[in-house]
Design a protein around this motif. Structure first.
Motif, mmCIF file in Angstrom:
data_model
loop_
_atom_site.group_PDB
_atom_site.id
_atom_site.type_symbol
_atom_site.label_atom_id
_atom_site.label_comp_id
_atom_site.label_asym_id
_atom_site.label_seq_id
_atom_site.Cartn_x
_atom_site.Cartn_y
_atom_site.Cartn_z
ATOM 1 N N TYR A 361 0.797 -1.185 -0.079
ATOM 2 C CA TYR A 361 0.027 0.010 -0.048
ATOM 3 C C TYR A 361 0.836 1.270 0.042
ATOM 4 C CZ TYR A 361 -3.478 -3.129 1.249
ATOM 5 O OH TYR A 361 -4.445 -4.465 1.173
ATOM 6 N N PRO A 362 0.457 2.360 -0.581
ATOM 7 C CA PRO A 362 1.195 3.470 -0.505
ATOM 8 C C PRO A 362 1.536 4.024 0.990
ATOM 9 C CG PRO A 362 -0.742 3.827 -1.896
ATOM 10 C CD PRO A 362 -0.912 2.332 -0.902
ATOM 11 N N CYS A 363 0.858 3.733 1.917
ATOM 12 C CA CYS A 363 1.210 4.027 3.349
ATOM 13 C C CYS A 363 0.393 3.319 4.287
ATOM 14 C CB CYS A 363 1.333 5.741 3.691
ATOM 15 S SG CYS A 363 -0.306 6.342 3.462
ATOM 16 N N ALA A 364 0.495 3.409 5.595
ATOM 17 C CA ALA A 364 -0.335 2.720 6.452
ATOM 18 C C ALA A 364 -1.626 3.279 6.509
ATOM 19 C CB ALA A 364 0.325 2.839 8.020
ATOM 20 N N ASP A 365 -1.879 4.765 6.426
ATOM 21 C CA ASP A 365 -3.107 5.189 6.348
ATOM 22 C C ASP A 365 -3.903 4.715 5.069
ATOM 23 O OD1 ASP A 365 -2.422 6.267 9.034
ATOM 24 O OD2 ASP A 365 -1.643 7.994 7.973
ATOM 25 N N THR A 366 -3.360 4.427 3.926
ATOM 26 C CA THR A 366 -4.242 3.828 2.865
ATOM 27 C C THR A 366 -4.538 2.439 2.898
ATOM 28 O OG1 THR A 366 -2.159 4.208 1.591
ATOM 29 C CG2 THR A 366 -3.653 6.139 1.614
ATOM 30 N N ALA A 367 -4.153 1.778 3.979
ATOM 31 C CA ALA A 367 -4.095 0.332 4.059
ATOM 32 C C ALA A 367 -5.714 -0.408 3.824
ATOM 33 C CB ALA A 367 -3.082 -0.318 5.227
ATOM 34 N N VAL A 368 -6.460 -0.017 2.817
ATOM 35 C CA VAL A 368 -7.624 -0.422 2.717
ATOM 36 C C VAL A 368 -7.752 -1.068 1.290
ATOM 37 C CG1 VAL A 368 -8.506 1.022 4.394
ATOM 38 C CG2 VAL A 368 -8.287 1.979 1.953
ATOM 39 N N PRO A 369 -8.911 -1.858 0.789
ATOM 40 C CA PRO A 369 -8.624 -2.529 -0.358
ATOM 41 C C PRO A 369 -8.478 -1.621 -1.592
ATOM 42 C CG PRO A 369 -10.258 -3.587 1.074
ATOM 43 C CD PRO A 369 -9.925 -2.015 1.873
ATOM 44 N N GLN A 370 -9.102 -0.352 -1.689
ATOM 45 C CA GLN A 370 -9.109 0.529 -2.662
ATOM 46 C C GLN A 370 -7.918 1.003 -3.055
ATOM 47 O OE1 GLN A 370 -11.110 0.740 0.082
ATOM 48 N NE2 GLN A 370 -13.048 1.366 -0.448
ATOM 49 N N ASN A 418 -3.745 17.890 3.884
ATOM 50 C CA ASN A 418 -3.604 16.971 4.841
ATOM 51 C C ASN A 418 -3.544 15.513 4.494
ATOM 52 O OD1 ASN A 418 -4.131 15.749 7.978
ATOM 53 N ND2 ASN A 418 -3.171 18.062 8.060
ATOM 54 N N CYS A 419 -3.625 14.738 5.595
ATOM 55 C CA CYS A 419 -3.598 13.194 5.064
ATOM 56 C C CYS A 419 -4.760 12.458 4.129
ATOM 57 C CB CYS A 419 -3.608 12.471 6.171
ATOM 58 S SG CYS A 419 -3.447 10.786 6.061
ATOM 59 N N ARG A 420 -4.326 12.369 3.175
ATOM 60 C CA ARG A 420 -5.547 11.853 2.042
ATOM 61 C C ARG A 420 -6.012 10.222 2.497
ATOM 62 N NH1 ARG A 420 -8.127 14.999 -0.304
ATOM 63 N NH2 ARG A 420 -7.856 16.063 1.794
ATOM 64 N N GLY A 421 -5.297 9.668 3.139
ATOM 65 C CA GLY A 421 -5.584 8.184 3.401
ATOM 66 C C GLY A 421 -6.774 8.490 4.780
ATOM 67 N N GLU A 422 -6.443 9.344 5.897
ATOM 68 C CA GLU A 422 -7.284 9.523 6.768
ATOM 69 C C GLU A 422 -8.555 9.973 6.081
ATOM 70 O OE1 GLU A 422 -7.540 11.735 11.160
ATOM 71 O OE2 GLU A 422 -6.663 12.859 9.609
ATOM 72 N N ASN A 423 -8.567 11.009 5.514
ATOM 73 C CA ASN A 423 -9.614 11.684 4.690
ATOM 74 C C ASN A 423 -10.550 10.577 3.807
ATOM 75 O OD1 ASN A 423 -11.225 14.107 4.307
ATOM 76 N ND2 ASN A 423 -10.911 13.645 1.974
ATOM 77 N N PHE A 424 -9.787 9.738 3.141
ATOM 78 C CA PHE A 424 -10.498 8.638 2.514
ATOM 79 C C PHE A 424 -11.314 7.623 3.059
ATOM 80 C CE2 PHE A 424 -11.193 4.461 0.390
ATOM 81 C CZ PHE A 424 -11.670 4.829 -0.793
ATOM 82 N N GLN A 425 -10.574 7.174 4.374
ATOM 83 C CA GLN A 425 -11.319 6.278 5.307
ATOM 84 C C GLN A 425 -12.750 6.833 6.099
ATOM 85 O OE1 GLN A 425 -9.091 3.593 7.681
ATOM 86 N NE2 GLN A 425 -7.279 3.902 6.568
ATOM 87 N N THR A 426 -12.797 7.967 5.991
ATOM 88 C CA THR A 426 -13.952 8.820 6.461
ATOM 89 C C THR A 426 -14.896 9.291 5.368
ATOM 90 O OG1 THR A 426 -12.853 9.541 8.501
ATOM 91 C CG2 THR A 426 -14.748 10.655 7.958
ATOM 92 N N THR A 427 -14.270 9.897 4.433
ATOM 93 C CA THR A 427 -15.401 10.308 3.429
ATOM 94 C C THR A 427 -15.447 9.474 2.123
ATOM 95 O OG1 THR A 427 -13.525 11.585 2.007
ATOM 96 C CG2 THR A 427 -14.547 12.789 4.039
ATOM 97 N N LYS A 428 -14.397 8.502 1.969
ATOM 98 C CA LYS A 428 -14.394 7.692 0.808
ATOM 99 C C LYS A 428 -14.166 8.571 -0.521
ATOM 100 C CE LYS A 428 -15.558 4.389 3.567
ATOM 101 N NZ LYS A 428 -14.488 3.790 4.018
ATOM 102 N N ASP A 429 -13.577 9.657 -0.407
ATOM 103 C CA ASP A 429 -13.118 10.553 -1.622
ATOM 104 C C ASP A 429 -11.761 10.971 -1.014
ATOM 105 O OD1 ASP A 429 -12.938 12.197 -3.515
ATOM 106 O OD2 ASP A 429 -14.650 13.284 -3.057
#
Length: 477
Positions: A361-370, A418-429
């Motif tokens: 994954y790109p980083c730990a905060d983006t460790a989701v299937p997408q 800011n953190c794109r991974g954290e934002n994605f995990q909340t907003t899905k965007d």
């Protein structure tokens, strides 16, 4: 002679103080309220008219207004935000890499999902080991691939984490292998499982740093998150590690219930002989993004978080030395230096993340299937990094084109979305404004106010940065 401000600055007030921010540079400074009238006068563009306007608005003699004009115009021109006869000064810009110069690019290998704890905010959902985790040789193979990567600005550090690394019987073997490949080794651990024999073994690795979680200076505070019986185990392990000459840094996860223990935990860290201390605020990733966790662990607003750290370390040189490489100090230096960032670093080799099953994954905060890029059990790290369409897409993210709200923000280059991974995990965007947008802007302004109150904060780090700049210039010459 004609002069022209390159853009209209943002004006932020607090009490009798004012911060002037030129967003596009980014460049900022603090001043008194009178600066607003002075900058208004600069809209006239002709020096005699500007001096007259300053004298009238401030009700001061012409000679005094002339001196203020010269001082202000010299400052603005030398900072690259004022054009004189359509000419601007060349001002060296620092890249984001300079801001975080104390943090090498890193490959993070989550060696296991298994953990002796089950913390509510764990980004990795750690608890029980997975049935398909990488073997010893497979993890070594990942490290081998890393040594063959053709990066110019390569990874110098490998972080071994979990879960808890020391639930694996091969923990020491993995540390020894990574160290033997020439990398700096960081082990993220709660240290509660460490034995005296393991600690003696760890003393043999000079490029090893143990990054240990300690969430308060009192047993009940730490164990409210980490579980009963673990505080003394971790403290004793830290004491033994430092006594054996092993480099140790403490990570304190901060929430509303332990905010007032930052000072006490820093003091404890100092008595334990550690070399570094970091405060981590709540991230809405992994288990930390669950409704239950958000109810149990109340997040501290970033501005309050920064203010508390400042109150703790201000005037305390030893505490500042311990936190010199912390997230707070790096962010503060980025604001102080006007470091211009256009992305959070997603898709770069800043913090590549490998899950226990080998997924990349790109980083730990983006460790989701997408965001899954491939699996290093069968895919080549080099091929993924060079050819992945997903990575190319993420690398193209830029604050100027992310979305219209971010592109128009006055702190956009200090925030970078800011953190794109954290934002994605909340907003899905991945492209939307950060869900904590207002809070983040407030925190950036808070850092400016902090620097206004104490310009010498982290002087030890500033001196180090100056040495690095001088060294870089000498090398390039």
């Amino acid at each position: 002679m004609s002069i022209r401000l390159l853009e209209i600055p943002s004006i932020v007030r607090r009490g009798n103080a004012t911060v002037v921010l030129f967003p596009s540079k980014p460049y900022w400074f603090s001043a008194t309220e009178e600066i607003v009238h002075i900058l208004d006068a600069f809209a006239l563009q002709e020096p005699p008219a500007i001096v007259d306007a300053i004298a009238k608005k401030l009700a001061i003699p012409q000679a005094e207004a002339e001196a203020i004009y010269r001082e202000t115009s010299d400052l603005l021109y030398s900072s690259g935000v004022l054009a004189v006869n359509n000419q601007t000064a060349h001002v060296e810009e620092f890249s984001p890499d300079f801001q975080v110069n104390d943090v090498e690019n890193v490959l993070v290998i989550a060696t296991t999902q298994g953990c002796n704890m089950s913390c509510a905010m764990c980004y990795a959902h750690a608890s029980r080991a997975l049935p398909n985790e990488m073997t010893t040789n497979e993890i070594k193979s990942v490290v081998d691939q890393l040594t063959r990567m053709p990066w110019n600005n390569g990874v110098s550090r490998v972080a071994l984490t979990g879960g808890e690394l020391f639930t694996r019987p091969d923990a020491l073997e993995l540390i020894e292998y990574v160290h033997g490949c020439g990398f700096f080794v960081q082990v993220n651990t709660n240290a509660a499982l460490l034995t005296s024999e393991q600690i003696e073994h760890l003393a043999a690795y000079p490029r090893l740093k143990m990054s240990i979680s300690l969430d308060g200076c009192r047993t009940e505070t730490h164990e409210a998150i980490r579980g009963a019986g673990n505080f003394e185990k971790s403290v004793q392990a830290i004491r033994s590690l430092t006594a054996h000459g092993v480099s140790v840094a403490i990570n304190m996860f901060v929430h509303a219930s332990n905010l007032d223990e930052i000072a006490g935990t820093l003091h404890l860290a100092d008595t334990l002989g550690v070399s570094g201390f970091n405060c981590l605020n709540m991230m809405h990733v992994g288990r930390g993004n669950s409704r239950r966790t958000k109810q149990e662990l109340i997040a501290v607003p970033l501005a309050v978080f920064y203010r508390k750290i400042f109150e703790t370390v201000s005037g305390n040189e030893r505490f500042q030395q311990l936190m010199m490489h912390s997230t707070f100090a790096n962010q503060l230096m980025g604001i102080a230096g006007g470091v211009k960032s256009t992305t959070c670093g997603i898709g770069t080799n800043r913090a590549i993340y490998v899950k226990p099953d080998g997924s990349l994954y790109p980083c730990a905060d983006t460790a989701v299937p997408q965001f899954r890029l491939g699996n290093l059990r069968k895919d080549s790290l080099s091929d993924i990094w060079e050819r992945s369409p997903r990575l190319h897409e993420l690398r193209s993210l830029n604050i100027d084109t992310l979305n219209s709200q971010c592109a128009a923000c006055d702190v956009r280059y200090l925030c970078a979305g800011n953190c794109r991974g954290e934002n994605f995990q909340t907003t899905k965007d991945v492209r939307s404004p950060h869900f904590k947008c207002v809070e983040i802007r407030d925190s950036i302004l808070e850092l400016m106010w902090i620097l206004t109150e104490d310009p010498d904060l982290f002087r030890c780090k500033v001196e180090r940065l100056h040495e690095m700049v001088a060294s870089t210039h000498a090398t390039s010459a």
